[in-house]
Design a protein around this motif. Sequence first.
Motif, PDB file in Angstrom:
ATOM      1  N   GLY A  73     -43.499  -1.520  26.493  1.00 30.18           N
ATOM      2  CA  GLY A  73     -42.929  -2.530  27.370  1.00 30.18           C
ATOM      3  C   GLY A  73     -41.427  -2.434  27.463  1.00 30.18           C
ATOM      4  O   GLY A  73     -40.816  -1.516  26.928  1.00 30.18           O
ATOM      5  N   SER A  74     -40.830  -3.394  28.145  1.00 29.46           N
ATOM      6  CA  SER A  74     -39.381  -3.405  28.307  1.00 29.46           C
ATOM      7  C   SER A  74     -38.725  -3.806  26.992  1.00 29.46           C
ATOM      8  O   SER A  74     -39.360  -4.348  26.093  1.00 29.46           O
ATOM      9  CB  SER A  74     -38.989  -4.395  29.386  1.00 29.46           C
ATOM     10  OG  SER A  74     -39.161  -5.712  28.923  1.00 29.46           O
ATOM     11  N   PHE A  75     -37.437  -3.546  26.911  1.00 28.71           N
ATOM     12  CA  PHE A  75     -36.709  -3.904  25.702  1.00 28.71           C
ATOM     13  C   PHE A  75     -36.724  -5.415  25.483  1.00 28.71           C
ATOM     14  O   PHE A  75     -36.886  -5.890  24.352  1.00 28.71           O
ATOM     15  CB  PHE A  75     -35.273  -3.390  25.787  1.00 28.71           C
ATOM     16  CG  PHE A  75     -34.398  -3.917  24.710  1.00 28.71           C
ATOM     17  CD1 PHE A  75     -34.597  -3.546  23.394  1.00 28.71           C
ATOM     18  CD2 PHE A  75     -33.390  -4.816  25.012  1.00 28.71           C
ATOM     19  CE1 PHE A  75     -33.799  -4.053  22.387  1.00 28.71           C
ATOM     20  CE2 PHE A  75     -32.585  -5.329  24.000  1.00 28.71           C
ATOM     21  CZ  PHE A  75     -32.791  -4.952  22.698  1.00 28.71           C
ATOM     22  N   GLY A  76     -36.574  -6.167  26.573  1.00 28.73           N
ATOM     23  CA  GLY A  76     -36.596  -7.619  26.479  1.00 28.73           C
ATOM     24  C   GLY A  76     -37.886  -8.123  25.862  1.00 28.73           C
ATOM     25  O   GLY A  76     -37.879  -9.072  25.072  1.00 28.73           O
ATOM     26  N   PHE A  77     -38.982  -7.481  26.208  1.00 29.60           N
ATOM     27  CA  PHE A  77     -40.276  -7.864  25.638  1.00 29.60           C
ATOM     28  C   PHE A  77     -40.330  -7.562  24.147  1.00 29.60           C
ATOM     29  O   PHE A  77     -40.783  -8.381  23.343  1.00 29.60           O
ATOM     30  CB  PHE A  77     -41.400  -7.134  26.376  1.00 29.60           C
ATOM     31  CG  PHE A  77     -42.759  -7.342  25.768  1.00 29.60           C
ATOM     32  CD1 PHE A  77     -43.377  -8.579  25.803  1.00 29.60           C
ATOM     33  CD2 PHE A  77     -43.418  -6.296  25.142  1.00 29.60           C
ATOM     34  CE1 PHE A  77     -44.628  -8.771  25.238  1.00 29.60           C
ATOM     35  CE2 PHE A  77     -44.670  -6.482  24.575  1.00 29.60           C
ATOM     36  CZ  PHE A  77     -45.272  -7.722  24.620  1.00 29.60           C
ATOM     37  N   GLN A  78     -39.850  -6.387  23.767  1.00 29.80           N
ATOM     38  CA  GLN A  78     -39.811  -6.020  22.350  1.00 29.80           C
ATOM     39  C   GLN A  78     -38.975  -7.012  21.562  1.00 29.80           C
ATOM     40  O   GLN A  78     -39.346  -7.433  20.462  1.00 29.80           O
ATOM     41  CB  GLN A  78     -39.211  -4.616  22.176  1.00 29.80           C
ATOM     42  CG  GLN A  78     -40.073  -3.508  22.749  1.00 29.80           C
ATOM     43  CD  GLN A  78     -41.411  -3.413  22.052  1.00 29.80           C
ATOM     44  OE1 GLN A  78     -41.501  -3.598  20.848  1.00 29.80           O
ATOM     45  NE2 GLN A  78     -42.459  -3.158  22.817  1.00 29.80           N
ATOM     46  N   LEU A  79     -37.841  -7.380  22.138  1.00 36.45           N
ATOM     47  CA  LEU A  79     -36.940  -8.318  21.473  1.00 36.45           C
ATOM     48  C   LEU A  79     -37.621  -9.666  21.296  1.00 36.45           C
ATOM     49  O   LEU A  79     -37.527 -10.299  20.241  1.00 36.45           O
ATOM     50  CB  LEU A  79     -35.660  -8.466  22.300  1.00 36.45           C
ATOM     51  CG  LEU A  79     -34.498  -9.235  21.673  1.00 36.45           C
ATOM     52  CD1 LEU A  79     -34.039  -8.589  20.374  1.00 36.45           C
ATOM     53  CD2 LEU A  79     -33.337  -9.334  22.657  1.00 36.45           C
ATOM     54  N   LYS A  80     -38.350 -10.091  22.328  1.00 37.30           N
ATOM     55  CA  LYS A  80     -39.046 -11.362  22.257  1.00 37.30           C
ATOM     56  C   LYS A  80     -40.115 -11.351  21.161  1.00 37.30           C
ATOM     57  O   LYS A  80     -40.229 -12.300  20.386  1.00 37.30           O
ATOM     58  CB  LYS A  80     -39.698 -11.692  23.597  1.00 37.30           C
ATOM     59  CG  LYS A  80     -40.455 -13.000  23.576  1.00 37.30           C
ATOM     60  CD  LYS A  80     -41.083 -13.320  24.907  1.00 37.30           C
ATOM     61  CE  LYS A  80     -41.875 -14.617  24.824  1.00 37.30           C
ATOM     62  NZ  LYS A  80     -42.507 -14.961  26.114  1.00 37.30           N
ATOM     63  N   MET A  81     -40.878 -10.277  21.111  1.00 39.53           N
ATOM     64  CA  MET A  81     -41.934 -10.183  20.111  1.00 39.53           C
ATOM     65  C   MET A  81     -41.349 -10.182  18.701  1.00 39.53           C
ATOM     66  O   MET A  81     -41.885 -10.809  17.788  1.00 39.53           O
ATOM     67  CB  MET A  81     -42.785  -8.925  20.344  1.00 39.53           C
ATOM     68  CG  MET A  81     -43.518  -8.920  21.676  1.00 39.53           C
ATOM     69  SD  MET A  81     -44.569 -10.359  21.949  1.00 39.53           S
ATOM     70  CE  MET A  81     -46.051  -9.848  21.084  1.00 39.53           C
ATOM     71  N   LEU A  82     -40.242  -9.484  18.530  1.00 40.10           N
ATOM     72  CA  LEU A  82     -39.592  -9.463  17.222  1.00 40.10           C
ATOM     73  C   LEU A  82     -39.099 -10.857  16.839  1.00 40.10           C
ATOM     74  O   LEU A  82     -39.263 -11.296  15.697  1.00 40.10           O
ATOM     75  CB  LEU A  82     -38.417  -8.478  17.234  1.00 40.10           C
ATOM     76  CG  LEU A  82     -37.595  -8.396  15.947  1.00 40.10           C
ATOM     77  CD1 LEU A  82     -38.464  -7.970  14.767  1.00 40.10           C
ATOM     78  CD2 LEU A  82     -36.414  -7.444  16.108  1.00 40.10           C
ATOM     79  N   GLN A  83     -38.524 -11.537  17.802  1.00 38.24           N
ATOM     80  CA  GLN A  83     -38.024 -12.892  17.530  1.00 38.24           C
ATOM     81  C   GLN A  83     -39.167 -13.837  17.178  1.00 38.24           C
ATOM     82  O   GLN A  83     -39.049 -14.667  16.273  1.00 38.24           O
ATOM     83  CB  GLN A  83     -37.253 -13.413  18.750  1.00 38.24           C
ATOM     84  CG  GLN A  83     -36.473 -14.695  18.489  1.00 38.24           C
ATOM     85  CD  GLN A  83     -37.319 -15.934  18.659  1.00 38.24           C
ATOM     86  OE1 GLN A  83     -38.107 -16.029  19.587  1.00 38.24           O
ATOM     87  NE2 GLN A  83     -37.175 -16.895  17.756  1.00 38.24           N
TER      88      GLN A  83
ATOM     89  N   VAL B  73     -26.485  -7.416  16.240  1.00 37.62           N
ATOM     90  CA  VAL B  73     -26.925  -8.698  16.803  1.00 37.62           C
ATOM     91  C   VAL B  73     -25.728  -9.641  16.919  1.00 37.62           C
ATOM     92  O   VAL B  73     -25.541 -10.306  17.944  1.00 37.62           O
ATOM     93  CB  VAL B  73     -28.028  -9.348  15.938  1.00 37.62           C
ATOM     94  CG1 VAL B  73     -28.281 -10.784  16.371  1.00 37.62           C
ATOM     95  CG2 VAL B  73     -29.317  -8.542  16.014  1.00 37.62           C
TER      96      VAL B  73
ATOM     97  N   LEU C 195     -23.561  -8.558  19.834  1.00 40.69           N
ATOM     98  CA  LEU C 195     -24.199  -8.848  21.116  1.00 40.69           C
ATOM     99  C   LEU C 195     -24.106 -10.335  21.432  1.00 40.69           C
ATOM    100  O   LEU C 195     -23.859 -10.730  22.573  1.00 40.69           O
ATOM    101  CB  LEU C 195     -25.665  -8.395  21.095  1.00 40.69           C
ATOM    102  CG  LEU C 195     -25.880  -6.888  21.172  1.00 40.69           C
ATOM    103  CD1 LEU C 195     -27.311  -6.519  20.832  1.00 40.69           C
ATOM    104  CD2 LEU C 195     -25.517  -6.367  22.567  1.00 40.69           C
TER     105      LEU C 195
ATOM    106  N   MET D 132     -50.783   2.224  23.534  1.00 43.58           N
ATOM    107  CA  MET D 132     -50.373   0.870  23.949  1.00 43.58           C
ATOM    108  C   MET D 132     -48.915   0.869  24.430  1.00 43.58           C
ATOM    109  O   MET D 132     -48.043   1.417  23.781  1.00 43.58           O
ATOM    110  CB  MET D 132     -50.486  -0.058  22.733  1.00 43.58           C
ATOM    111  CG  MET D 132     -51.124  -1.433  22.940  1.00 43.58           C
ATOM    112  SD  MET D 132     -51.592  -2.006  24.548  1.00 43.58           S
ATOM    113  CE  MET D 132     -53.316  -2.376  24.221  1.00 43.58           C
ATOM    114  N   LEU D 133     -48.688   0.182  25.487  1.00 43.83           N
ATOM    115  CA  LEU D 133     -47.343   0.151  26.075  1.00 43.83           C
ATOM    116  C   LEU D 133     -46.320  -0.499  25.153  1.00 43.83           C
ATOM    117  O   LEU D 133     -46.588  -1.481  24.510  1.00 43.83           O
ATOM    118  CB  LEU D 133     -47.407  -0.643  27.378  1.00 43.83           C
ATOM    119  CG  LEU D 133     -46.093  -0.848  28.106  1.00 43.83           C
ATOM    120  CD1 LEU D 133     -45.567   0.470  28.633  1.00 43.83           C
ATOM    121  CD2 LEU D 133     -46.265  -1.842  29.221  1.00 43.83           C
TER     122      LEU D 133
END
Lengths: 146, 146
Positions: free
Chosen positions: B4-14, B129, B132, B1-2
Amino acid sequence: MLDGSFGFQLKMLQMESDARARLALQRFEISPARVSALMVIAANPGCTQTRLGDVLSVNRASAMKLVNFLEGRGLVVRKQASDPRANAVFLTRKGVSTLSDVTDTLREADRATLASLSDEEAATFVELVRRLRASGAASEETLKVA
Amino acid sequence: MLDGSFGFQLKMLQMESDARARLALQRFEISPARVSALMVIAANPGCTQTRLGDVLSVNRASAMKLVNFLEGRGLVVRKQASDPRANAVFLTRKGVSTLSDVTDTLREADRATLASLSDEEAATFVELVRRLRASGAASEETLKVA
DNA sequence: TATTGTTATACTCTATAACTATA
DNA sequence: TATAGTTATAGAGTATAACAATA
């Protein structure tokens, strides 16, 4: 000014990251969420809409809307799956080339988001996000109840 | 399973973090976003609605709805500011005690989100965090354009 | 009986624009 | 003229519930 809870900080950071990605993707006229769907389909050729929704943590109806959009743009096609109830979704040639361009753009946006960290710190951060995601996925059924 | 981009990972974590917080806050019948508003008001007694919106990255109209909700719950009050055009928002006694309970609950939720990391790793993550966020705030005007 | 895609509907959160009252 | 609050309206994204076709 209050720093607030960690959850709030994480949310604000994510919104910042999303806004940056959205801005960078403006010329492609596609949102970060739709690019994510395109990425999942690319990595899972022939996946069903329900499976797409599972990966993105949205339900079937929402996954269908994503596929409708991507199909309308000529980026993906629905084909008959082995199970005739299901659709098998694939990237088109245009979908492949668009994803390539868009991925480059997103990589730049991600780099900008992490720009204030050193290379080592950024690598650590990305790795910790990955690990948190991996462990969280296990308890996802529990959270879905919410 | 992909992945994905870092932004996607960050979104899923959030999203995971938010779902956990939402579940934990169920018994208070309040959303994570509204708690964030309560926190900002607590840290800035007498702040205007516009200022609240600035901190939360929402506009005046949205900030007003947050204050409407909190006021309806008896958690905050609007008083006259030195500038009669503006409202000065304050926590009530009930707001203070509710925030205290809710903060404890959120702390637990945050701990659960970070549970798969060692104490040192979790501290590193929280700190990254924070950094950033601090650096991103500077370029916020640029991003608001999006 | 359970599942896929679909459709229609509704909910949440947020944004925009216009209005008022002050500055 | 510029700004704070307000109001009404609209948009994006998602969820729920019901239906047909198929397992």
